[in-house]
Design a protein around this motif. Structure first.
Motif, PDB file in Angstrom:
ATOM      1  N   SER A  57       0.830  -1.206   0.000  1.00  0.00           N
ATOM      2  CA  SER A  57       0.000   0.000   0.000  1.00  0.00           C
ATOM      3  C   SER A  57       0.858   1.248   0.000  1.00  0.00           C
ATOM      4  CB  SER A  57      -0.926   0.008   1.217  1.00  0.00           C
ATOM      5  OG  SER A  57      -0.175  -0.098   2.410  1.00  0.00           O
ATOM      6  N   ASP A  58       0.286   2.324  -0.544  1.00  0.00           N
ATOM      7  CA  ASP A  58       0.925   3.638  -0.495  1.00  0.00           C
ATOM      8  C   ASP A  58       0.566   4.296   0.824  1.00  0.00           C
ATOM      9  OD1 ASP A  58       2.053   3.408  -3.057  1.00  0.00           O
ATOM     10  OD2 ASP A  58       0.146   4.029  -3.975  1.00  0.00           O
ATOM     11  N   VAL A  59       1.565   4.893   1.474  1.00  0.00           N
ATOM     12  CA  VAL A  59       1.358   5.461   2.802  1.00  0.00           C
ATOM     13  C   VAL A  59       2.008   6.837   2.894  1.00  0.00           C
ATOM     14  CG1 VAL A  59       1.227   3.198   3.931  1.00  0.00           C
ATOM     15  CG2 VAL A  59       3.449   4.357   3.719  1.00  0.00           C
ATOM     16  N   LYS A  60       1.597   7.565   3.923  1.00  0.00           N
ATOM     17  CA  LYS A  60       2.270   8.791   4.333  1.00  0.00           C
ATOM     18  C   LYS A  60       3.017   8.492   5.635  1.00  0.00           C
ATOM     19  CE  LYS A  60       1.057  12.413   1.646  1.00  0.00           C
ATOM     20  NZ  LYS A  60       2.024  13.352   1.037  1.00  0.00           N
ATOM     21  N   VAL A  61       4.243   8.948   5.707  1.00  0.00           N
ATOM     22  CA  VAL A  61       5.054   8.754   6.896  1.00  0.00           C
ATOM     23  C   VAL A  61       5.371  10.125   7.487  1.00  0.00           C
ATOM     24  CG1 VAL A  61       7.168   7.752   7.837  1.00  0.00           C
ATOM     25  CG2 VAL A  61       6.084   6.705   5.837  1.00  0.00           C
ATOM     26  N   TYR A  62       5.180  10.234   8.800  1.00  0.00           N
ATOM     27  CA  TYR A  62       5.432  11.501   9.497  1.00  0.00           C
ATOM     28  C   TYR A  62       6.469  11.270  10.595  1.00  0.00           C
ATOM     29  CZ  TYR A  62       1.052  12.900   7.263  1.00  0.00           C
ATOM     30  OH  TYR A  62       0.062  13.164   6.351  1.00  0.00           O
ATOM     31  N   PHE A  63       7.402  12.211  10.712  1.00  0.00           N
ATOM     32  CA  PHE A  63       8.414  12.137  11.760  1.00  0.00           C
ATOM     33  C   PHE A  63       8.618  13.515  12.369  1.00  0.00           C
ATOM     34  CE2 PHE A  63      12.826  12.967  13.002  1.00  0.00           C
ATOM     35  CZ  PHE A  63      12.988  12.032  14.012  1.00  0.00           C
ATOM     36  N   LEU A  64       8.748  13.556  13.694  1.00  0.00           N
ATOM     37  CA  LEU A  64       9.068  14.787  14.413  1.00  0.00           C
ATOM     38  C   LEU A  64      10.129  14.448  15.446  1.00  0.00           C
ATOM     39  CD1 LEU A  64       8.478  17.804  14.976  1.00  0.00           C
ATOM     40  CD2 LEU A  64       6.747  17.044  16.624  1.00  0.00           C
ATOM     41  N   ARG A  65      11.224  15.149  15.405  1.00  0.00           N
ATOM     42  CA  ARG A  65      12.336  14.908  16.321  1.00  0.00           C
ATOM     43  C   ARG A  65      11.898  15.097  17.774  1.00  0.00           C
ATOM     44  NH1 ARG A  65      17.325  18.516  14.832  1.00  0.00           N
ATOM     45  NH2 ARG A  65      16.513  19.908  16.417  1.00  0.00           N
ATOM     46  N   PRO A  66      12.357  14.233  18.706  1.00  0.00           N
ATOM     47  CA  PRO A  66      13.356  13.194  18.491  1.00  0.00           C
ATOM     48  C   PRO A  66      12.802  11.826  18.091  1.00  0.00           C
ATOM     49  CG  PRO A  66      12.925  13.394  20.827  1.00  0.00           C
ATOM     50  CD  PRO A  66      12.098  14.451  20.140  1.00  0.00           C
ATOM     51  N   ASP A  67      11.535  11.508  18.431  1.00  0.00           N
ATOM     52  CA  ASP A  67      11.124  10.109  18.248  1.00  0.00           C
ATOM     53  C   ASP A  67       9.649   9.912  17.917  1.00  0.00           C
ATOM     54  OD1 ASP A  67      10.029  10.813  20.662  1.00  0.00           O
ATOM     55  OD2 ASP A  67      10.934   9.191  21.820  1.00  0.00           O
ATOM     56  N   GLN A  68       8.972  10.947  17.438  1.00  0.00           N
ATOM     57  CA  GLN A  68       7.573  10.767  17.047  1.00  0.00           C
ATOM     58  C   GLN A  68       7.523  10.314  15.582  1.00  0.00           C
ATOM     59  OE1 GLN A  68       4.457  13.300  18.934  1.00  0.00           O
ATOM     60  NE2 GLN A  68       6.142  14.764  19.116  1.00  0.00           N
ATOM     61  N   PHE A  69       6.857   9.191  15.355  1.00  0.00           N
ATOM     62  CA  PHE A  69       6.867   8.551  14.048  1.00  0.00           C
ATOM     63  C   PHE A  69       5.509   7.918  13.819  1.00  0.00           C
ATOM     64  CE2 PHE A  69       7.583   4.906  11.275  1.00  0.00           C
ATOM     65  CZ  PHE A  69       8.477   5.383  10.323  1.00  0.00           C
ATOM     66  N   LYS A  70       4.941   8.156  12.627  1.00  0.00           N
ATOM     67  CA  LYS A  70       3.616   7.621  12.356  1.00  0.00           C
ATOM     68  C   LYS A  70       3.478   7.293  10.874  1.00  0.00           C
ATOM     69  CE  LYS A  70      -1.105   8.436  13.927  1.00  0.00           C
ATOM     70  NZ  LYS A  70      -1.952   9.362  14.687  1.00  0.00           N
ATOM     71  N   ILE A  71       2.802   6.177  10.600  1.00  0.00           N
ATOM     72  CA  ILE A  71       2.497   5.762   9.237  1.00  0.00           C
ATOM     73  C   ILE A  71       0.986   5.764   9.076  1.00  0.00           C
ATOM     74  CG2 ILE A  71       2.717   3.932   7.515  1.00  0.00           C
ATOM     75  CD1 ILE A  71       5.109   2.889   9.119  1.00  0.00           C
ATOM     76  N   ILE A  72       0.483   6.426   8.032  1.00  0.00           N
ATOM     77  CA  ILE A  72      -0.957   6.469   7.787  1.00  0.00           C
ATOM     78  C   ILE A  72      -1.236   5.927   6.390  1.00  0.00           C
ATOM     79  CG2 ILE A  72      -2.994   7.927   7.573  1.00  0.00           C
ATOM     80  CD1 ILE A  72      -1.869   9.770   9.625  1.00  0.00           C
ATOM     81  N   LYS A  73      -2.070   4.893   6.348  1.00  0.00           N
ATOM     82  CA  LYS A  73      -2.463   4.295   5.072  1.00  0.00           C
ATOM     83  C   LYS A  73      -3.593   5.087   4.439  1.00  0.00           C
ATOM     84  CE  LYS A  73      -2.980  -0.060   4.602  1.00  0.00           C
ATOM     85  NZ  LYS A  73      -3.452  -1.456   4.756  1.00  0.00           N
ATOM     86  N   GLN A  74      -3.811   4.824   3.166  1.00  0.00           N
ATOM     87  CA  GLN A  74      -4.923   5.438   2.453  1.00  0.00           C
ATOM     88  C   GLN A  74      -6.218   5.061   3.161  1.00  0.00           C
ATOM     89  OE1 GLN A  74      -5.326   4.229  -1.692  1.00  0.00           O
ATOM     90  NE2 GLN A  74      -5.162   6.373  -2.288  1.00  0.00           N
ATOM     91  N   GLY A  75      -7.088   6.039   3.360  1.00  0.00           N
ATOM     92  CA  GLY A  75      -8.321   5.785   4.093  1.00  0.00           C
ATOM     93  C   GLY A  75      -8.226   6.162   5.553  1.00  0.00           C
ATOM     94  N   GLY A  76      -7.029   6.628   5.973  1.00  0.00           N
ATOM     95  CA  GLY A  76      -6.889   7.140   7.323  1.00  0.00           C
ATOM     96  C   GLY A  76      -6.560   6.118   8.378  1.00  0.00           C
ATOM     97  N   ILE A  77      -6.232   4.879   8.003  1.00  0.00           N
ATOM     98  CA  ILE A  77      -5.877   3.876   8.999  1.00  0.00           C
ATOM     99  C   ILE A  77      -4.464   4.149   9.489  1.00  0.00           C
ATOM    100  CG2 ILE A  77      -5.545   1.413   9.439  1.00  0.00           C
ATOM    101  CD1 ILE A  77      -7.512   0.872   7.168  1.00  0.00           C
ATOM    102  N   SER A  78      -4.338   4.311  10.780  1.00  0.00           N
ATOM    103  CA  SER A  78      -3.045   4.608  11.367  1.00  0.00           C
ATOM    104  C   SER A  78      -2.322   3.314  11.721  1.00  0.00           C
ATOM    105  CB  SER A  78      -3.217   5.457  12.625  1.00  0.00           C
ATOM    106  OG  SER A  78      -1.985   5.637  13.273  1.00  0.00           O
ATOM    107  N   ILE A  79      -1.050   3.234  11.351  1.00  0.00           N
ATOM    108  CA  ILE A  79      -0.218   2.085  11.684  1.00  0.00           C
ATOM    109  C   ILE A  79       0.985   2.609  12.465  1.00  0.00           C
ATOM    110  CG2 ILE A  79       1.142   0.158  10.783  1.00  0.00           C
ATOM    111  CD1 ILE A  79      -0.480   0.353   8.233  1.00  0.00           C
ATOM    112  N   LEU A  80       1.046   2.295  13.728  1.00  0.00           N
ATOM    113  CA  LEU A  80       2.159   2.748  14.552  1.00  0.00           C
ATOM    114  C   LEU A  80       2.762   1.548  15.258  1.00  0.00           C
ATOM    115  CD1 LEU A  80       3.831   5.070  15.589  1.00  0.00           C
ATOM    116  CD2 LEU A  80       2.173   5.413  17.418  1.00  0.00           C
ATOM    117  N   PRO A  81       3.752   0.893  14.664  1.00  0.00           N
ATOM    118  CA  PRO A  81       4.358  -0.270  15.300  1.00  0.00           C
ATOM    119  C   PRO A  81       4.908   0.062  16.675  1.00  0.00           C
ATOM    120  CG  PRO A  81       5.101  -0.028  13.044  1.00  0.00           C
ATOM    121  CD  PRO A  81       4.380   1.239  13.393  1.00  0.00           C
ATOM    122  N   LYS A  82       4.744  -0.838  17.606  1.00  0.00           N
ATOM    123  CA  LYS A  82       5.212  -0.630  18.980  1.00  0.00           C
ATOM    124  C   LYS A  82       6.608  -1.220  19.128  1.00  0.00           C
ATOM    125  CE  LYS A  82       0.539  -0.879  20.883  1.00  0.00           C
ATOM    126  NZ  LYS A  82       0.454   0.524  21.190  1.00  0.00           N
ATOM    127  N   GLY A  83       7.538  -0.388  19.609  1.00  0.00           N
ATOM    128  CA  GLY A  83       8.825  -0.903  20.006  1.00  0.00           C
ATOM    129  C   GLY A  83       9.865  -1.048  18.914  1.00  0.00           C
TER     130      GLY A  83
END
Length: 225
Positions: A57-83
């Motif tokens: 799938s095509d996704v948007k990836v967001y990062f904010l220093r130092p450690d905020q990271f988020k992947i959002i799939k088409q349709g708004g489903i958020s995928i944030l792997p833990k650890g």
């Protein structure tokens, strides 16, 4: 004293005289990484886990220093792997967070072990494989208390000057890793529920292939809420 020398030999405290100081190397790597305050990226996400059927799938990836990271799939489903993917190199390399151990050189890459100084955290040990000339981390292997051991392999290209990869491959042990709840929507509904569980040493893989980055332009408000 003899026991101390044995411990030093086992854990690679010695280093070639020609090598630069490991802490100076890490400071230089961190300075390069810290050019990036934030980014938004377009990427292709491929999840390869034996007991899941997840289409690329095509996704948007967001990062904010130092450690905020988020992947959002088409349709708004958020995928944030833990650890795993959200443990950033930037956060790991903050001054005062670790003791650095020089473990020598393997295949031309400097090997550095990071032992966290703060007790009780999830990360137990991280091993970095660093390409010294361009100051790029090529691989990071992290052992955690709650999510097993995982590996992050990084390939660089167009954005190497910012220490941002063209491709990131995250490899983990499926028996010890907690997959994000959002992925339950992508499970194969026709899968065999009576199938045996994967073996304890089964590996899963998440690949992010980045098409383009927008760097240091700010992040939309509320994206990490």
């Amino acid at each position: 004293m003899r026991m101390l020398l044995i411990i030093f030999a086992l854990f690679g405290f010695t280093r070639p005289a020609s090598s630069q100081d490991v802490n100076a190397l890490l400071r230089a790597v961190r300075a390069k990484i810290e050019q990036v305050r934030d980014y938004t990226a377009d990427a292709r996400l491929v999840i390869d886990v034996s007991f899941m059927k997840v289409p690329p799938s095509d996704v948007k990836v967001y990062f904010l220093r130092p450690d905020q990271f988020k992947i959002i799939k088409q349709g708004g489903i958020s995928i944030l792997p833990k650890g795993g993917l959200n443990i950033s190199l930037n956060a790991l390399l903050q001054d005062g967070n670790y003791a650095a151990i020089d473990a020598g050189t393997i295949k031309g890459q400097r090997v550095v072990k990071l032992v966290p100084l703060k007790e009780g955290g999830d990360v137990v040990l991280t091993t970095l494989y660093i390409d010294e000339a361009p100051l790029l981390v090529r691989k990071a292997v992290t052992t955690t208390r709650n999510n097993g051991t995982f590996e992050l392999d990084l390939d660089y290209g167009h954005y190497a000057g910012y220490a941002l990869p063209d491709k990131a491959v995250f490899i983990f042990n499926t028996s010890g890793y907690k997959l994000p709840k959002g992925l339950s929507l992508d499970y194969d509904p026709h899968g065999n529920t009576n199938a045996p569980p994967p073996p304890s040493d089964a590996k899963g893989q998440i690949t992010l292939s980045y098409a383009r980055y927008t760097i240091n332009k700010g992040i939309p408000a509320g994206i990490f809420q």
